[in-house]
Enzyme design. Structure first.
Site, short mmCIF file in Angstrom:
data_model
loop_
_atom_site.label_atom_id
_atom_site.label_comp_id
_atom_site.label_asym_id
_atom_site.label_seq_id
_atom_site.Cartn_x
_atom_site.Cartn_y
_atom_site.Cartn_z
N CYS A 1 4.61 24.41 -19.48
CA CYS A 1 4.98 23.06 -19.91
C CYS A 1 6.23 22.73 -19.12
O CYS A 1 7.32 23.20 -19.45
CB CYS A 1 5.25 23.00 -21.41
SG CYS A 1 5.86 21.39 -21.95
N CYS B 1 8.99 20.66 -21.12
CA CYS B 1 9.54 21.04 -22.40
C CYS B 1 9.06 22.46 -22.72
O CYS B 1 9.37 23.40 -22.00
CB CYS B 1 9.06 20.00 -23.42
SG CYS B 1 9.66 20.25 -25.08
N SER B 2 8.26 22.62 -23.76
CA SER B 2 7.86 23.96 -24.16
C SER B 2 6.56 23.94 -24.95
O SER B 2 6.33 24.79 -25.80
CB SER B 2 8.97 24.58 -25.00
OG SER B 2 9.25 23.72 -26.09
N CYS B 3 5.71 22.95 -24.70
CA CYS B 3 4.45 22.83 -25.44
C CYS B 3 3.62 24.10 -25.22
O CYS B 3 3.55 24.61 -24.11
CB CYS B 3 3.68 21.59 -25.00
SG CYS B 3 4.58 20.07 -25.35
#
Lengths: 105, 217
Positions: free
Chosen positions: B122, B125-127
């Protein structure tokens, strides 16, 4: 404009793969965010936008869950779910509870 | 503020000595962000936005999430071609068949072939499909991984100890808040006749991200 979080393709050093056990407070941040999103009080996009709005300093200096809780608080303030004075009082109360617990032999 | 704890049996001969104890959460200094977290948790309960039980249940769910769930999906897909087809069509529904709650955000399974290797990231972000993989590792959220895996995936995978032959194409899938990914690796040779549990056990978190391949142990 490319903002601070938009790092795909930028040069960077080696990937640090050291493991990290989440601290209890970090899990609590996670739980707060999930509950707020689950209750449709926050959306994922609002949350990311609020994290991005913390700006380059916060993004570079704060840890992942530090950014999250700051963003959660900002979003709750922005939406009027809590007021600044309520938040301030609750922070002081949390500090006082901690100081009391820490002094217990 | 001090507490005497009289009558607790803590004192002997008039002096109080502390318990031998492990560091507790109370022993760590309370940082600003920890205090903010406590304050927010308390306020959302006070405001009726959630209950303490909701917080407790959510924390339990966070602790319970593990890549074993993703491993079960992959093992079943290796053994059952019909399940594999359903998994590739709709991960969340296929997970439901096995009694696994994959969460409300759509997840797409990307299947490796002999000529194609998939890896997820991601970049913004950090999905991450956390209900199927457990909490994401720090490196997944790191700037270095997010920045580099889209530009030089082969080099990054090599750093993870995964040296792919030049002939194998690498596809990098960039997750979003609306769509997440799960890698469906190929079943390794040497696993003929293995049970579903034995197969699931070799599908590690990194196999599901695409930074490792399952191997017959």
């Amino acid at each position: 404009m490319q903002r601070i979080h938009d790092v795909g393709g930028l040069p960077a050093g080696p990937v640090d793969r050291s493991p990290h056990d989440y601290a209890p407070w970090e899990k609590k941040v996670d739980a707060i965010m999930r509950l707020m999103i689950g209750a449709n009080l926050f959306t994922l996009d609002e949350m990311r936008r609020t994290i991005e709005e913390l700006g380059p300093g916060a993004y570079e200096e704060l840890s992942y869950y530090q950014r999250w809780i700051q963003a959660a608080a900002n979003l709750a303030l922005e939406k009027g779910l809590v007021t600044p004075s309520e938040l301030g009082r609750a922070i002081e109360a949390a500090k006082a509870r901690h100081a009391e617990a820490a002094s217990c032999p | 503020m001090t507490h005497a704890h009289d009558g607790h049996g803590h004192g002997h001969d008039g002096h109080v000595h502390p318990h031998p104890r492990q560091p507790d959460i109370e022993d760590a200094p309370l940082t600003w962000h920890m205090a903010l977290t406590e304050a927010m948790a308390e306020l959302i309960v006070q405001k009726g936005l959630c209950t303490p039980a909701d917080i407790h249940r959510t924390l339990e769910k966070i602790d319970a999430a593990s890549p074993a769930a993703g491993g079960r999906l992959v093992a079943r897909a290796w053994l059952d071609p019909d399940f594999r087809a359903r998994l590739l069509q709709d991960v969340n529904a296929a997970a439901g068949e096995l009694g696994i709650d994959a969460g409300g955000i759509p997840i797409r399974a990307v299947a490796d072939t002999p000529d194609l290797h998939n890896v997820i990231v991601c970049t913004l972000c950090s999905c991450y499909p956390r209900f199927l993989l457990g909490g994401s590792p720090d490196w997944y959220k790191s700037k270095a991984y997010r920045a580099r895996v889209v530009r030089e995936p082969r080099a990054v995978l090599a750093e993870f100890g995964l040296d792919l032959p030049e002939g194998v194409q690498i596809e990098v899938h960039d997750s979003t808040a609306e769509l997440r990914y799960l890698v469906l690796p190929e079943r390794p040779t040497g696993t003929e006749g293995w049970s579903e549990d034995e197969l699931a056990a070799i599908v590690t978190r990194d196999c599901l991200i695409g930074t490792a391949l399952p191997v017959a142990a």
